[in-house]
Design an enzyme around this catalytic site. Structure first.
Site, PDB file in Angstrom:
ATOM      1  N   LEU A  33       0.641  -1.172   0.010  1.00 44.42           N
ATOM      2  CA  LEU A  33      -0.165   0.081  -0.047  1.00 44.42           C
ATOM      3  C   LEU A  33       0.860   1.304  -0.109  1.00 44.42           C
ATOM      4  O   LEU A  33       0.443   2.370  -0.294  1.00 44.42           O
ATOM      5  CB  LEU A  33      -0.850   0.103   1.147  1.00 44.42           C
ATOM      6  CG  LEU A  33      -1.934  -1.142   1.334  1.00 44.42           C
ATOM      7  CD1 LEU A  33      -2.567  -1.025   2.709  1.00 44.42           C
ATOM      8  CD2 LEU A  33      -2.752  -1.270   0.351  1.00 44.42           C
ATOM      9  N   GLY A  36       7.212   3.742   3.895  1.00 44.98           N
ATOM     10  CA  GLY A  36       7.487   4.654   5.026  1.00 44.98           C
ATOM     11  C   GLY A  36       8.789   4.940   5.097  1.00 44.98           C
ATOM     12  O   GLY A  36       9.705   4.134   4.304  1.00 44.98           O
ATOM     13  N   PHE A  38      10.967   3.650   7.169  1.00 44.88           N
ATOM     14  CA  PHE A  38      11.409   2.472   7.454  1.00 44.88           C
ATOM     15  C   PHE A  38      10.384   1.216   7.092  1.00 44.88           C
ATOM     16  O   PHE A  38       9.126   1.452   7.631  1.00 44.88           O
ATOM     17  CB  PHE A  38      12.025   2.144   8.804  1.00 44.88           C
ATOM     18  CG  PHE A  38      11.696   2.933   9.802  1.00 44.88           C
ATOM     19  CD1 PHE A  38      12.457   3.997  10.371  1.00 44.88           C
ATOM     20  CD2 PHE A  38      10.395   2.962  10.627  1.00 44.88           C
ATOM     21  CE1 PHE A  38      12.120   4.941  11.125  1.00 44.88           C
ATOM     22  CE2 PHE A  38       9.938   3.553  11.338  1.00 44.88           C
ATOM     23  CZ  PHE A  38      10.661   4.634  11.928  1.00 44.88           C
ATOM     24  N   VAL A  41       4.006  -0.757   3.964  1.00 39.48           N
ATOM     25  CA  VAL A  41       2.671  -0.896   4.403  1.00 39.48           C
ATOM     26  C   VAL A  41       2.033  -2.102   3.331  1.00 39.48           C
ATOM     27  O   VAL A  41       2.019  -1.596   2.151  1.00 39.48           O
ATOM     28  CB  VAL A  41       2.060   0.302   4.520  1.00 39.48           C
ATOM     29  CG1 VAL A  41       0.435  -0.045   5.243  1.00 39.48           C
ATOM     30  CG2 VAL A  41       2.587   1.388   5.568  1.00 39.48           C
ATOM     31  N   LYS A  75       1.927  -2.130   8.795  1.00 38.11           N
ATOM     32  CA  LYS A  75       3.233  -1.493   8.689  1.00 38.11           C
ATOM     33  C   LYS A  75       4.112  -2.601   9.148  1.00 38.11           C
ATOM     34  O   LYS A  75       4.078  -2.961  10.469  1.00 38.11           O
ATOM     35  CB  LYS A  75       2.907  -0.281   9.665  1.00 38.11           C
ATOM     36  CG  LYS A  75       4.452   0.749   8.935  1.00 38.11           C
ATOM     37  CD  LYS A  75       4.059   2.056   9.731  1.00 38.11           C
ATOM     38  CE  LYS A  75       5.185   2.895   9.364  1.00 38.11           C
ATOM     39  NZ  LYS A  75       4.744   4.471  10.097  1.00 38.11           N
ATOM     40  N   ASP A 194       4.166  16.508  10.534  1.00 42.30           N
ATOM     41  CA  ASP A 194       4.024  16.156   9.122  1.00 42.30           C
ATOM     42  C   ASP A 194       2.722  16.061   8.567  1.00 42.30           C
ATOM     43  O   ASP A 194       2.366  15.279   7.756  1.00 42.30           O
ATOM     44  CB  ASP A 194       4.801  14.576   9.024  1.00 42.30           C
ATOM     45  CG  ASP A 194       5.495  14.504   7.651  1.00 42.30           C
ATOM     46  OD1 ASP A 194       5.287  15.462   6.905  1.00 42.30           O
ATOM     47  OD2 ASP A 194       6.059  13.542   7.252  1.00 42.30           O
TER      48      ASP A 194
HETATM   49  N1  ADE Z   1      -0.951   3.399   2.681  1.00 46.07           N
HETATM   50  C1  ADE Z   1      -0.473   3.547   4.045  1.00 46.07           C
HETATM   51  N2  ADE Z   1      -1.252   3.287   5.085  1.00 46.07           N
HETATM   52  C2  ADE Z   1      -2.491   2.935   4.761  1.00 46.07           C
HETATM   53  C3  ADE Z   1      -3.664   2.640   5.104  1.00 46.07           C
HETATM   54  N3  ADE Z   1      -3.933   2.499   6.415  1.00 46.07           N
HETATM   55  N4  ADE Z   1      -4.616   2.199   4.161  1.00 46.07           N
HETATM   56  C4  ADE Z   1      -4.261   2.350   2.829  1.00 46.07           C
HETATM   57  N5  ADE Z   1      -3.437   2.506   2.498  1.00 46.07           N
HETATM   58  C5  ADE Z   1      -2.446   2.956   3.331  1.00 46.07           C
END
Ligand code: ADE
Length: 333
Positions: A33, A36, A38, A41, A75, A194
């Site tokens: 998805l 980050g 580090f 996701v 994550k 941020d």
């Molecule tokens: N990308 C990063 N975090 C996400 C999340 N919680 N849902 C969908 N896409 C993401």
């Protein structure tokens, strides 16, 4: 003597309500998805487990909610990372445990910290980040414009997609939702540091949530300010005092929110286009500010300017921002 107290059995750790077993979490490593500072996701699924939510609004502070068999975002910190990243990731998890549940945050659902790879499980937002979401719609609507199609009175034929049309009302709703979440954060004594469209996630096209608490800090006990040592900081979203002295507070989050309003109203525009990030501070010190975008209503731009007061004490607060945006929304509905 002091040494005696060290022997006190501190190893009998209390059962952590957030901790889940790895077999209760499916991670789709082929469905990334995002990535980050580090780790990355991934899309995931929680199976057969009731989860605990820490909820500041419930009298017991804990609100048990059943989140069985639901889509989640995971994550994950890769195994064999350096200790710095590991402790930073654990710090983020610890911070999210203390945040408390709010519908305008990407809430934590669970974690795995007793074995590696470390995992932080949060709510899944189906439409990804707000910046990309807005930019996709901007491109689509510009294409319709070029084709001479009036999207206010759209044709029913062709493969016209109404879900790609975004209205000023929808944009205002996003702004209200985000200010709600940031008001909650600031009231609880947290600075996000941020605040930007890339860190807001969109769920089913109509719900915005604040995400990525990697830079978030608790400041309430420490004179309501956080001094950072620099690092990866987004200059074009930062207030003058944050750029100058690394001074972060809810007031500097308000400044960044003003930039986020610009991103929203321009459907994902870049702030200070063409300007080198290092030139932003001198520009601001010479009283320069981002100009009113073409389609931006006057009262919306007024809020942006109130977020961009040089003096942090003069800056508008999140509760007032939310009230003003909400009444603008009422005017058009
Ligand atoms: N990308 C990063 N975090 C996400 C999340 N919680 N849902 C969908 N896409 C993401």
């Amino acid at each position: 003597d002091k040494a005696r107290y060290v022997d006190f059995p501190i190893t009998a750790a209390k059962h952590d309500i957030w901790e889940i077993e790895r077999r209760n979490l499916i991670i789709h490593t082929d469905k990334k998805l995002g990535s980050g500072a580090f780790g990355a996701v991934y899309l995931g699924r929680l199976i057969g487990k009731s989860l605990a939510h820490k909820d500041a609004n419930s009298p017991l502070g804990i609100n048990l909610m059943r989140a069985e068999n639901c889509e989640v975002a995971v994550k994950m910190l890769p195994e064999f990372t350096d200790d710095m990243s590991k402790s930073e990731f654990l710090r983020e998890i610890g911070l999210m445990k203390t945040l408390g549940y709010h519908e305008r945050l990407v809430n934590m659902l669970a974690c795995i910290t007793d074995s590696e790879p470390l995992c932080l499980v949060v709510e899944y937002c189906s439409d990804g980040d707000l910046l990309q979401y807005l930019r996709n719609r901007c491109k689509y609507m510009m294409k319709l414009d070029e084709a001479g199609v009036n999207y206010h009175d759209p044709p029913v034929e062709n493969n016209y997609d109404p879900s790609m049309i975004i209205t000023i009302k929808q944009l205002l709703q996003y702004a209200v939702q985000i200010s709600y979440g940031l008001e909650f954060l600031s009231q609880k004594g947290f600075v996000h540091r941020d605040v930007a469209a890339r860190n807001v996630l969109v769920h089913e096209g109509k719900s915005c949530k604040i995400g990525d608490f990697g830079l978030c800090r608790y400041i309430y006990g420490s004179s309501s300010q956080y001094k950072s040592k620099g690092g990866r900081l987004p200059l074009k979203w930062m207030s003058p005092e944050a750029i100058r002295n690394y001074e972060f507070s809810s007031k500097s989050d308000v400044w960044s929110f003003g930039i986020l309003l610009f991103e929203i109203i321009t459907l994902g525009g870049s702030p200070y286009p063409g300007m080198h990030p290092e030139d932003v501070l001198p520009f601001l010190e010479a009283k320069g500010r981002i100009e009113q975008p073409d389609n931006c209503p006057d009262n919306f731009y007024e809020i942006m300017l109130e977020c961009w007061h040089s003096d942090p004490d003069e800056r508008i607060e999140f509760s007032e921002i939310r009230h003003k945006l909400a009444s603008q929304l009422e005017e058009i509905t």
